[in-house]
Design an enzyme around this catalytic site. Structure first.
Site, short mmCIF file in Angstrom:
data_model
loop_
_atom_site.label_atom_id
_atom_site.label_comp_id
_atom_site.label_asym_id
_atom_site.label_seq_id
_atom_site.Cartn_x
_atom_site.Cartn_y
_atom_site.Cartn_z
N ASN A 1 0.86 -1.18 0.00
CA ASN A 1 0.00 0.00 0.00
C ASN A 1 0.90 1.24 0.00
O ASN A 1 1.65 1.47 0.95
CB ASN A 1 -0.91 -0.03 1.23
CG ASN A 1 -1.95 1.07 1.21
OD1 ASN A 1 -1.68 2.19 0.81
ND2 ASN A 1 -3.16 0.75 1.65
N ARG B 1 4.60 18.45 0.73
CA ARG B 1 5.36 19.58 0.21
C ARG B 1 4.75 20.15 -1.06
O ARG B 1 5.31 21.06 -1.66
CB ARG B 1 6.81 19.15 -0.06
CG ARG B 1 7.59 18.79 1.19
CD ARG B 1 7.82 19.97 2.10
NE ARG B 1 8.66 20.98 1.48
CZ ARG B 1 9.99 21.02 1.60
NH1 ARG B 1 10.62 20.08 2.32
NH2 ARG B 1 10.69 21.97 1.03
N HIS C 1 -5.49 3.50 -1.59
CA HIS C 1 -6.79 3.79 -0.98
C HIS C 1 -7.04 5.29 -1.13
O HIS C 1 -6.77 6.08 -0.22
CB HIS C 1 -6.80 3.40 0.49
CG HIS C 1 -8.14 3.50 1.14
ND1 HIS C 1 -8.54 2.70 2.19
CD2 HIS C 1 -9.20 4.32 0.91
CE1 HIS C 1 -9.77 3.02 2.56
NE2 HIS C 1 -10.18 4.01 1.80
N ARG D 1 -8.87 8.66 -0.95
CA ARG D 1 -9.99 9.20 -0.16
C ARG D 1 -10.49 10.48 -0.80
O ARG D 1 -9.77 11.13 -1.57
CB ARG D 1 -9.53 9.43 1.28
CG ARG D 1 -9.17 8.12 1.99
CD ARG D 1 -8.78 8.35 3.44
NE ARG D 1 -8.47 7.08 4.10
CZ ARG D 1 -9.36 6.28 4.65
NH1 ARG D 1 -10.65 6.62 4.62
NH2 ARG D 1 -9.00 5.15 5.22
N HIS E 1 -3.99 11.27 0.63
CA HIS E 1 -2.99 10.25 0.33
C HIS E 1 -2.83 10.18 -1.19
O HIS E 1 -2.34 11.10 -1.81
CB HIS E 1 -3.41 8.90 0.89
CG HIS E 1 -3.60 8.87 2.36
ND1 HIS E 1 -4.73 8.33 2.95
CD2 HIS E 1 -2.82 9.31 3.37
CE1 HIS E 1 -4.62 8.44 4.26
NE2 HIS E 1 -3.48 9.03 4.54
N GLU F 1 -8.61 0.25 -2.93
CA GLU F 1 -9.50 0.15 -1.77
C GLU F 1 -10.34 1.42 -1.65
O GLU F 1 -9.93 2.49 -2.07
CB GLU F 1 -8.68 0.01 -0.48
CG GLU F 1 -7.85 -1.23 -0.37
CD GLU F 1 -7.11 -1.29 0.96
OE1 GLU F 1 -7.10 -0.27 1.69
OE2 GLU F 1 -6.55 -2.35 1.28
N THR G 1 -8.25 5.99 9.18
CA THR G 1 -7.86 4.77 8.49
C THR G 1 -9.03 3.78 8.61
O THR G 1 -9.96 4.00 9.38
CB THR G 1 -6.59 4.16 9.11
OG1 THR G 1 -6.18 3.01 8.34
CG2 THR G 1 -6.82 3.74 10.55
N HIS H 1 -3.95 -4.72 7.67
CA HIS H 1 -4.06 -3.69 8.70
C HIS H 1 -3.14 -4.01 9.88
O HIS H 1 -3.35 -4.97 10.61
CB HIS H 1 -5.49 -3.48 9.20
CG HIS H 1 -5.72 -2.04 9.63
ND1 HIS H 1 -5.24 -1.52 10.79
CD2 HIS H 1 -6.36 -1.02 9.01
CE1 HIS H 1 -5.59 -0.24 10.88
NE2 HIS H 1 -6.25 0.09 9.80
N ASP H 2 -2.11 -3.17 10.02
CA ASP H 2 -1.14 -3.24 11.11
C ASP H 2 -0.30 -4.52 11.10
O ASP H 2 0.27 -4.89 12.13
CB ASP H 2 -1.83 -3.07 12.46
CG ASP H 2 -2.30 -1.64 12.69
OD1 ASP H 2 -1.88 -0.76 11.92
OD2 ASP H 2 -3.09 -1.41 13.62
N GLY I 1 1.27 -1.41 4.35
CA GLY I 1 1.69 -0.08 3.97
C GLY I 1 2.42 0.66 5.06
O GLY I 1 3.61 0.93 4.98
N HIS I 2 1.70 1.01 6.14
CA HIS I 2 2.25 1.88 7.17
C HIS I 2 3.53 1.30 7.79
O HIS I 2 4.55 1.98 7.88
CB HIS I 2 1.21 2.13 8.26
CG HIS I 2 1.66 3.07 9.33
ND1 HIS I 2 1.62 4.44 9.17
CD2 HIS I 2 2.19 2.86 10.56
CE1 HIS I 2 2.10 5.02 10.26
NE2 HIS I 2 2.44 4.08 11.11
#
Length: 244
Positions: A7, A18, A43, A45, A50, A74, A104, A196-197, A219-220
């Site tokens: 992700n 920036r 994903h 939004r 993002h 997503e 999220t 997720h996580d 991703g994160h």
């Protein structure tokens, strides 16, 4: 082997901070692929904090250059989201129930409450040869009417697993095993994704105990690991786990 879809939302977040094109999202995505990723996930939004909608076609063009690399989009299936996905035609769309202002994704679908809505949306995507996955909680109670909704896959929302992994990993995984065994028996045509996580600490245990997971979306944690290890070594570490 489980596919690793990266992700790239957080890379896009850094770029947007920036107001310039650094890092370039297509270049980052290509590096992820070159280093071993099996797919790219985004994903977008509504506020475009993002990934931007203008990124979608560029990433799709990139993944089209590779034979076995998939593009997964997503999002909450608003009319605008649906139309944009149908315009891009990714390999997979993952439907999440979170509202536009959500930080999220934080919960799965109630398949009884949203049966008619999900059925209509999924049919639209399937008619355009897009594989459909829906975000689900690790609870059988939320999974009624799947025989009517008919997603191709479900994505296990692994927040609870990740949060409780360090305390008691066996207990943390119990509800996920229960759900996957239930789905395997009752809806054998539905495959599993997870996300997720997930990170370098908890990913291997998940895949060892639920080896039928087709794809993980990360991703994160991967972006955070890249700060310490560099992108190439980070992707290779995740890929080493998913290849087992």
């Amino acid at each position: 082997m489980t596919a690793l879809s990266i992700n790239v939302n957080k890379f896009a977040l850094i770029r947007n901070a920036r107001g310039a094109d650094m890092p370039n999202l297509v270049n980052i995505s290509k590096k992820c692929i070159d280093y071993g990723a099996d797919g790219i996930t985004v994903h977008p939004r509504p506020d475009e904090r993002h990934v931007k909608y203008t990124d979608l076609h560029e990433i799709k063009d990139l993944t089209n250059d590779f034979k076995k690399i998939e593009f997964n989009i997503e999002g909450y299936p608003s009319d605008d989201f649906i139309n944009r996905v149908l315009d891009v035609l990714p390999d997979q769309v993952t439907l999440v129930p979170d509202p536009p202002e959500a930080l999220t994704s934080s919960f799965g679908w109630d398949c009884e409450k949203y049966q008619e809505f999900l059925t209509d949306v999924i049919n639209r995507f399937k008619k355009n040869n897009i594989r459909v996955s829906i975000f689900i909680n690790p609870s059988i109670k939320t999974l009624s009417n799947l025989e009517i909704i008919k997603p191709d896959r479900v994505e296990l929302y692994t927040y609870d697993y990740a949060r409780n992994y360090a305390v008691n990993k066996t207990k943390a995984l119990a509800s996920y095993i229960e759900v996957t065994e239930y789905l395997r028996k009752e809806f054998s045509q539905i495959s599993f994704n997870a996300g997720h996580d997930l990170n370098l600490d908890n990913l291997e245990y998940l895949l060892k105990n639920i080896p039928t997971i087709e794809e993980v979306s990360i991703g994160h944690a991967l972006v955070c690991d890249s700060i310490d290890l560099g992108l190439k070594q980070t992707v290779e570490k995740y890929k080493k786990i998913t290849k087992k």
